[in-house]
Design a protein around this motif. Structure first.
Motif, mmCIF file in Angstrom:
data_model
loop_
_atom_site.group_PDB
_atom_site.id
_atom_site.type_symbol
_atom_site.label_atom_id
_atom_site.label_comp_id
_atom_site.label_asym_id
_atom_site.label_seq_id
_atom_site.Cartn_x
_atom_site.Cartn_y
_atom_site.Cartn_z
ATOM 1 N N MET A 1 0.804 -1.218 0.000
ATOM 2 C CA MET A 1 0.000 0.000 0.000
ATOM 3 C C MET A 1 0.838 1.270 0.000
ATOM 4 S SD MET A 1 -1.353 -0.357 3.905
ATOM 5 C CE MET A 1 -2.333 1.126 3.949
ATOM 6 N N ASP B 1 -1.978 5.957 -1.589
ATOM 7 C CA ASP B 1 -0.892 5.672 -0.653
ATOM 8 C C ASP B 1 -1.106 6.506 0.607
ATOM 9 O OD1 ASP B 1 1.562 5.741 0.784
ATOM 10 O OD2 ASP B 1 2.693 5.317 -1.039
ATOM 11 N N THR C 1 -5.569 4.647 -8.064
ATOM 12 C CA THR C 1 -5.485 3.583 -7.065
ATOM 13 C C THR C 1 -6.213 2.337 -7.556
ATOM 14 O OG1 THR C 1 -5.422 5.255 -5.321
ATOM 15 C CG2 THR C 1 -5.902 3.010 -4.645
ATOM 16 N N LEU D 1 -5.436 -0.120 0.796
ATOM 17 C CA LEU D 1 -5.856 0.650 -0.372
ATOM 18 C C LEU D 1 -7.340 0.471 -0.681
ATOM 19 C CD1 LEU D 1 -2.816 -0.045 -2.733
ATOM 20 C CD2 LEU D 1 -3.306 2.059 -1.475
#
Length: 635
Positions: free
Chosen positions: A233, A327, A360, A413
């Motif tokens: 992550m 992140d 993401t 995430l």
């Protein structure tokens, strides 16, 4: 960009830096389960998910937020040899910060580039507690003329804030701690932007030799710090630096001379993604990390985060893992920040963040389609390899599965939510809370909108093919277009297959652009004697990152010497006894079309019995074994 020293965090229900929140917590803490029930579940070896939780810090918990005082002229030889000082700005309320405390240690790593010889060297400055003296005073390194120095920082607590010894120290050293008052957390850097700029210019001029990655024991390229088989992550964080500490808590650099002088000293370390790669994964897969001379310990070589990132930037194949907007270290008050993500990336030699390259969701899809299969593939090698944290997992394999589970879950995430899929990774804990088995369950190529129920679909690639046959020349002009959503800058294999003869007439790997688009103009040769394009030709697009699973297919419709095909998603397998569409996955008992790869049925691989070395502390992991499990992971 200059970042200002940050005062002690104030309690807030919205700030990610509130003192009652810990961003990096234990993989062994379970939400919503009472202690007796948890112990009962662990006792019977139940498979559990490893979520992320927030907890109020008890008084006995070490202060998670520390300040590191950067010495003046930090990029000079004298500045490198001047110890950094660790201090707690809120000591009265939350306790002190001590470098020898494995839950509070800060670490500094310097990498030096010599523009005259185009070579690198390493020097790791020392960190001491403010108001104390080092166990052994560091010796200033001899730097080459016009040396280009970069500094990187790691931290075992939650939030590390840089403070200059003088008012202009951070500005002069080009230190970046985060975005304004929103620090990265466990990471910071000084002069990294200029360092990578100079190095990349030398690389472009052909002056720098970057070691080849080599081939791993699994038949795949050795991993880099940007391989989806390694990242989690918050990739590319912390450093490989280690220090010695005596019984009084005084520290010294790890050198042969200091180890002899401080015979009973313990080794302090900074668990990092780069150390996981270079100290554990590389040896398990038969790979060799890039190293450079250690200026603090003449005659020895040292690892470097900067070298890892330079090598990854040059040699990592597509898709390359880049720090995503999700992140946790790049969030600004718990919200995604393009600016802060770009600032973080600048410190690790990555391109600026954009909506196209920092998604993401795309990052999660690559974790699922590339990362999980690689962990599964390497199980036979990692199951008997040393665990980075024996108190967390009994082997490297179970550690990687635990780490993947946390990164992919809704406490990391939130890939499970973004993709609407089940977490493919799970572990079984023993009575001591140690992961003793790991399970990776794969369901073929899963779409971003899949159900997560174990059914298999493929990510749709669309596009077209136009073919013009020249009977006299014995070849055909070929014009292909591909659109592969959420697969930007990724490889695809385009092919023309004759389903009647099972012959591949044309095949080539190409790369999509920043928008997931690709086009190719080429030719199909070897068509002598052909006077018309047959209707048995099929246009296929396969994804090499998913074992060449066909993600788009279309039958070529012939009109004599011309033909055209329109891509559609490869459909699911037909029922037994029916005829599969050319280029798709046939049901059991039928014959697959040549040139295609059947979509894998859901498979589950569970690790075998623990190795004999399970839970043991070794020289490789000893510096990290005592680090608090209050982080979401230890690497």
């Amino acid at each position: 960009m200059l970042t200002k020293p940050r005062s002690a965090p104030r309690a807030s229900n919205t700030s990610m830096y509130a003192p009652n929140k810990r961003r990096r917590l234990s993989p062994l803490m379970i939400i919503g389960i009472s202690v007796p029930l948890l112990l009962a579940m662990i006792g019977v070896g139940v498979v559990v998910v490893l979520p992320y939780i927030n907890s109020h810090a008890a008084a006995a918990v070490p202060n998670p937020n520390c300040t590191l005082i950067v010495p003046a002229n930090a990029l000079s030889a004298q500045g490198l040899a001047t110890p950094y000082q660790l201090v707690a700005p809120d000591a009265a309320a939350n306790g002190p910060c001590n470098e020898a405390n494995p839950n509070q240690g800060a670490f500094v790593q310097g990498t030096i580039f010599d523009p005259a010889t185009n070579t690198f060297s390493i020097y790791s400055p020392l960190v001491i507690d403010k108001g104390t003296q080092p166990a052994v005073v560091p010796t200033a390194p001899k730097l080459p003329a016009n040396a280009v120095v970069g500094l990187w920082f790691g931290f075992n607590g939650t939030n590390l804030t840089l403070q200059g010894a003088q008012g202009n120290t951070l500005r002069n050293a080009r230190c970046v701690n985060g975005l304004n008052q929103s620090v990265f957390g466990q990471f910071a850097y000084c002069a990294a932007g200029r360092f990578f700029q100079v190095v990349n210019q030398a690389i472009a001029a052909g002056k720098v030799t970057i070691p080849a990655l080599g081939m791993a024991k699994d038949g795949m390229p050795c991993m880099t710090s940007r391989d989806f088989g390694l990242v989690d992550m918050d990739q590319s964080d912390n450093v490989q630096t280690q220090y010695l500490a005596n019984a009084n808590g005084q520290t010294a650099q790890v050198t042969t001379a200091n180890q002899a002088q401080l015979a009973n000293a313990i080794t302090l370390g900074n668990p990092s993604d780069n150390a996981l790669l270079t100290k554990f994964v590389d040896p398990a897969l038969g790979c060799t990390p890039w190293m450079a001379p250690d200026l603090a310990n003449p005659g020895s070589m040292a690892l470097s985060m900067a070298l890892d990132e330079i090598q990854a930037n040059a040699l990592q194949g597509a898709p390359m893992a880049l720090v995503p907007l999700g992140d946790p270290m790049t969030l600004n008050n718990a919200n995604p920040s393009m600016q802060k993500t770009t600032m973080y990336r600048r410190g690790v030699d990555q391109t600026p963040a954009t909506a196209a390259n920092a998604s993401t969701k795309t990052y999660c899809m690559n974790l699922l389609n590339i990362g999980a299969p690689r962990i599964q593939k390497d199980m036979t090698m990692t199951i008997n390899a040393t665990s980075p944290a024996p108190a967390v997992a009994n082997s490297l394999f179970t550690f990687l599965v635990s780490r993947f589970n946390m990164a992919f879950g809704n406490g990391g995430l939130n890939c499970t939510g973004l993709l609407n899929v089940a977490n493919p990774a799970a572990v079984t804990l023993d009575g001591n809370g140690v992961a003793i088995t790991g399970t990776i369950t794969l369901a073929g190529a899963t779409t971003g909108t899949g159900t997560g129920t174990g059914t298999t679909t493929t990510q749709a690639a669309t596009g077209s093919a136009n073919i013009t046959l020249d009977p006299n020349a014995g070849n055909a002009a070929l014009s292909l277009k591909v659109s592969y959503p959420n697969h930007n800058n990724a490889p695809v294999v385009v092919s023309i297959v004759d389903s009647a003869t099972a012959k591949t007439l044309f095949s080539q790997q190409i790369n999509t652009d920043n928008n997931g688009q690709a086009a190719l103009d080429s030719a199909i040769n070897g068509l002598q004697g052909l006077t018309a394009i047959p209707n048995t030709w099929v246009y296929n697009v396969a994804d090499p990152n998913m074992n060449n699973t066909v993600v788009g297919t279309g039958n070529v419709v012939s009109n004599g010497t011309t033909g055209a095909a329109t891509l559609a998603a490869a459909p699911a397998a037909p029922a037994a006894g029916t005829t599969p569409v050319a280029g798709t996955t046939p049901a059991a008992g039928t014959t697959p079309v040549a040139g295609t790869t059947p979509v894998a049925a859901p498979t589950t691989v569970t690790s075998p019995a623990p190795p004999a070395s399970a839970g043991q502390v070794t020289p490789a992991n000893a510096p990290y074994n005592k680090v608090s499990k209050k982080k979401h992971h230890m690497w």
